[in-house]
Design a protein around this motif. Structure first.
Motif, PDB file in Angstrom:
ATOM      1  N   LEU A 184     102.738  54.108 -45.736  1.00  0.00           N
ATOM      2  CA  LEU A 184     101.624  55.000 -45.660  1.00  0.00           C
ATOM      3  C   LEU A 184     101.775  55.773 -44.326  1.00  0.00           C
ATOM      4  N   LEU A 185     101.289  57.107 -44.548  1.00  0.00           N
ATOM      5  CA  LEU A 185     101.101  57.700 -43.518  1.00  0.00           C
ATOM      6  C   LEU A 185      99.747  58.256 -43.077  1.00  0.00           C
ATOM      7  N   PRO A 186      99.072  58.136 -42.051  1.00  0.00           N
ATOM      8  CA  PRO A 186      99.460  57.153 -41.147  1.00  0.00           C
ATOM      9  C   PRO A 186      99.194  55.708 -41.597  1.00  0.00           C
ATOM     10  N   VAL A 187      99.688  54.643 -40.806  1.00  0.00           N
ATOM     11  CA  VAL A 187      99.449  53.347 -40.966  1.00  0.00           C
ATOM     12  C   VAL A 187      97.909  53.021 -41.398  1.00  0.00           C
ATOM     13  N   PHE A 188      97.686  52.260 -42.316  1.00  0.00           N
ATOM     14  CA  PHE A 188      96.459  52.135 -42.923  1.00  0.00           C
ATOM     15  C   PHE A 188      95.472  51.457 -41.693  1.00  0.00           C
ATOM     16  N   SER A 189      94.385  51.736 -41.614  1.00  0.00           N
ATOM     17  CA  SER A 189      93.183  51.188 -40.839  1.00  0.00           C
ATOM     18  C   SER A 189      91.860  51.524 -41.683  1.00  0.00           C
ATOM     19  N   SER A 190      91.018  50.654 -41.635  1.00  0.00           N
ATOM     20  CA  SER A 190      89.675  50.640 -42.600  1.00  0.00           C
ATOM     21  C   SER A 190      88.873  52.005 -41.971  1.00  0.00           C
ATOM     22  N   GLU A 191      88.994  52.591 -40.944  1.00  0.00           N
ATOM     23  CA  GLU A 191      88.427  53.820 -40.508  1.00  0.00           C
ATOM     24  C   GLU A 191      88.869  55.257 -40.931  1.00  0.00           C
ATOM     25  N   GLN A 192      90.388  55.055 -41.331  1.00  0.00           N
ATOM     26  CA  GLN A 192      90.913  56.212 -41.758  1.00  0.00           C
ATOM     27  C   GLN A 192      90.724  56.293 -43.346  1.00  0.00           C
ATOM     28  N   SER A 193      90.384  57.605 -43.676  1.00  0.00           N
ATOM     29  CA  SER A 193      90.470  57.640 -45.059  1.00  0.00           C
ATOM     30  C   SER A 193      91.321  58.296 -45.849  1.00  0.00           C
ATOM     31  N   ALA A 194      92.305  59.327 -45.237  1.00  0.00           N
ATOM     32  CA  ALA A 194      93.435  59.953 -45.890  1.00  0.00           C
ATOM     33  C   ALA A 194      94.686  59.353 -45.721  1.00  0.00           C
ATOM     34  N   TYR A 195      95.403  59.612 -46.856  1.00  0.00           N
ATOM     35  CA  TYR A 195      96.977  58.902 -46.370  1.00  0.00           C
ATOM     36  C   TYR A 195      97.994  59.746 -47.498  1.00  0.00           C
TER      37      TYR A 195
END
Length: 681
Positions: free
Chosen positions: A415-426
């Motif tokens: 996934l780009l960007p690397v997954f984090s809970s605060e990031q919503s779009a991949y």
């Protein structure tokens, strides 16, 4: 190629996969597990614990603190009907309770008694803490994974303040959470317990502000017992001394596998996790495998993890604080780490210098890179799925939305960007032949509901019958919605994530460097490069992949400012380095630039950044220019040296003068004594 999706619900994990797995039954979160019967059977499930299904039942604990029977008021008889042989030993919640919810009361007349409407009104005191200095909880309080919300206490003149004022004996509190508390007391003030004299607290948490004069903590005010697998996310404030994000004063016992995330402020002995360790009796007070990441402010004895170790006693093992979040570089114990050092690990450290050294995955989930570890239910829980809470499930309310998002076909897709809970779009790059995907979703809230849909397709693929698929094609956008409990209250929240299918991720490989006049530069990597002053330098991003419809943003991050030729948002950044850039006292100077790139297919989310440092070498670009002027009169001739051109290298040095003479017939020039200015007569 198509993949069959099998839906499994197990603890926190929702797995869409390819293998056959026996699904686990999710424990019920409904409020009607029991209808309390305080007349004929106070222990309907025969586990030795009296059921509490409303706030009046919670309030009644104060009248029979050992839990041997139910006593509705100070003058009421003790009811033991229904207790098993050997008697009852405590209490248990059978539902979530909310002080703001009429359904949590057997009589709404008590709502005005139990809650605070106006903290400026000293008569509006709210909840009376259970117990007092001389009467303490002596039995079991089992939360069963349920929560108590909107607890309000306004008693700034009262000591031993919390849901429970005083806890001692062999008492145990486990598996309970307090949401959106607001508590004011005097000394020994905590969200869950004011004075924890002995016994244990396990799998407990409190969220909300706690304030007092001294010995103030997010979970416990003053601790002499054992606290394990617990956390607090509270703004803690002491108007005097001893304030900690989790515990204000820690005089004996242990704090293990716990953390605090809220801000802490006070006067002296102020710590991110614990304000002060006193250990007056040298009993072996311990803090182990714990961390703090909140801001910390105080006047004296202020520590990122622990403010003060009185008499130097107390043992702190493998515990950490965030120097950036706390703003504190020192602590009475523990190890300092940066935000990145605490968020990067995805497993326990294997070396003593690593973050989370020797921590157990039985207690902690380390998540993805960029996430902090969170707690799992441990020990005081049900090892199977027959009850609540489930061992190894996350303690609730440690976050919102997804903890993990994985996309796979025959292997895991990056996934780009690397997954984090605060990031919503991949963005997920899939082979062109792919026509379906597998998703693995893990939520913070194991009771959360999920919805998975595609743009333009109203089918909910999460609720589709077993054996269905999630078909995808290039350019599809998959939306994942997580409907669960909010992190700081009993309310529900919806968190959405989007997944763009089929665009290869950008690879920010390097910044290339070209120089005019040409120079021998290695531009294949991001190591430092050297250029000359007086040259024009071009920096170009090497970013293969993606949609190739990029937006660039260049920024100088260090060094004296250089003039940019053209735009700072173009593919190439052109810089003009002045001939006098390097000062005369130096041989080199340095600058650095960072480029951030956004792909048009990334929903305007920056895909990453890359940096380049340049060492600028001083060049000899020529000498100063000077002319000799001659002026004669009857008294003689005056010679004057006039500087017409400054040093092109920008040397600010003072110019030295020395007049010389040559005797006729001699080849040697001799200094003229005293002739050391620009004028000679």
């Amino acid at each position: 190629m198509k993949y069959t999706i099998i839906c499994i619900l197990s603890a926190n994990c929702l797995l869409f996969g390819l293998s056959q797995i026996v699904s686990a039954q999710q424990p019920a979160q409904t409020s009607d597990t029991f209808e309390c019967d305080y007349a004929t059977d106070i222990d309907q499930d025969d586990d030795g614990l009296i059921e509490i299904c409303n706030l009046e039942g919670l309030d009644a604990i104060r009248y029979q603190l050992n839990g041997s029977g139910y006593k509705a008021s100070v003058d009421a008889d003790v009811i033991t009907t229904g207790c098993k042989a050997g008697g009852c030993t405590g209490y248990e919640l059978t539902r979530d309770l909310d002080f703001n919810d009429n359904e949590s009361y057997s009589s709404t007349a008590n709502k005005v008694v139990y809650t605070v409407d106006d903290y400026k009104d000293s008569a509006d005191k709210g909840w009376q803490p259970i117990g007092d200095a001389g009467n303490f909880l002596a039995g079991i309080f089992e939360g069963n994974g349920y929560t108590i919300s909107n607890l309000t206490i306004n008693r700034p003149g009262l000591s031993n303040v919390g849901l429970f004022a005083h806890k001692g004996g062999g008492s145990k509190i486990s598996n309970v959470g307090l949401l959106n508390v607001t508590i004011k007391g005097r000394i020994n003030v905590g969200g869950l317990v004011g004075l924890h004299n002995s016994g244990s607290i396990a799998n407990g948490y409190a969220i909300g502000p706690v304030e007092g004069l001294a010995a103030v903590g997010g979970l416990v005010g003053s601790n002499s017992g054992d606290i394990a697998n617990s956390y607090a996310s509270a703004g803690v404030r002491a108007t005097s001394d001893e304030a900690g994000g989790l515990v204000g004063g820690h005089s004996s016992g242990s704090i293990t596998d716990s953390y605090a995330t809220g801000s802490v402020e006070g006067s002296g002995a102020i710590g991110g996790l614990v304000g002060m360790i006193s250990d007056n009796f040298n009993s072996g007070t311990i803090i182990e495998n714990s961390y703090a990441v909140g801001s910390v402010e105080g006047m004296s004895n202020v520590g990122g993890l622990v403010g003060l170790k009185n008499l130097g006693r107390g043992t702190i093992v493998n515990s950490y604080w965030d120097i950036e979040a706390s703003g504190i570089l020192t602590s009475a114990g523990g190890t300092s780490k940066t935000t990145v050092e605490l968020r990067t690990p995805t497993e326990a450290g294997s070396a003593t210098t690593d973050a989370y050294y020797n921590w157990s995955a039985d207690n902690w989930d380390f998540g993805a890179s960029s996430q902090l570890p969170i707690l799992k239910y441990k020990d005081v829980c049900t090892p199977t799925t027959a009850g609540q809470p489930i061992c190894d499930a996350f303690l609730p309310h440690q976050g919102v939305g997804l903890r993990t998002l994985e996309v796979s076909t025959e292997s895991i897709v990056r996934l780009l960007p690397v997954f984090s809970s605060e990031q919503s779009a991949y963005i997920a790059d899939l082979p062109s032949s792919t026509d379906s995907i597998d998703l693995r979703l893990q939520s913070y809230d194991f009771a959360a509901a999920f919805e998975i849909k595609k743009q333009g397709d109203n089918t909910d693929y999460f609720t589709a019958a077993e054996g269905s698929t999630i078909p995808v094609s290039r350019d599809d956008i998959v939306t994942i919605r997580v409907i669960g409990a909010a992190a700081d209250s009993a309310a529900t929240t919806t968190t959405s994530y989007t997944l763009q299918i089929g665009f290869p991720p950008i690879t920010l490989a390097a910044i290339s460097v070209a120089e005019d006049p040409p120079a021998d530069i290695d531009d294949a990597d991001n190591t430092d490069d050297t250029v000359n002053e007086g040259s024009v330098v071009a920096l170009s991003a090497i970013a293969p992949g993606g949609s190739e419809d990029y937006t660039y943003q260049w920024m100088q991050t260090s060094g004296r400012r250089l003039a940019i030729i053209g735009s700072s948002t173009a593919t190439t950044l052109n810089l003009e380095i002045p001939e006098d850039f390097v000062l005369s006292a130096d041989t080199t100077d340095g600058v650095a630039f960072t480029m951030t790139v956004t792909d048009a297919k990334s929903n305007n989310v920056p895909m990453g950044s890359v940096s380049k440092a340049l060492a600028i070498e001083k060049q000899d670009n020529g000498n100063i220019g000077a002319e000799l002027e001659e002026e004669s009169d009857t008294d003689g001739t005056m010679l004057t040296v006039v500087v017409t051109t400054n040093d092109p290298d920008g040397n600010p040095d003072t110019i030295d003068y020395q007049w010389q003479k040559q005797t006729r017939g001699s080849m040697q020039w001799m200094d003229i004594s005293g002739a050391d200015t620009n004028i000679y007569e």
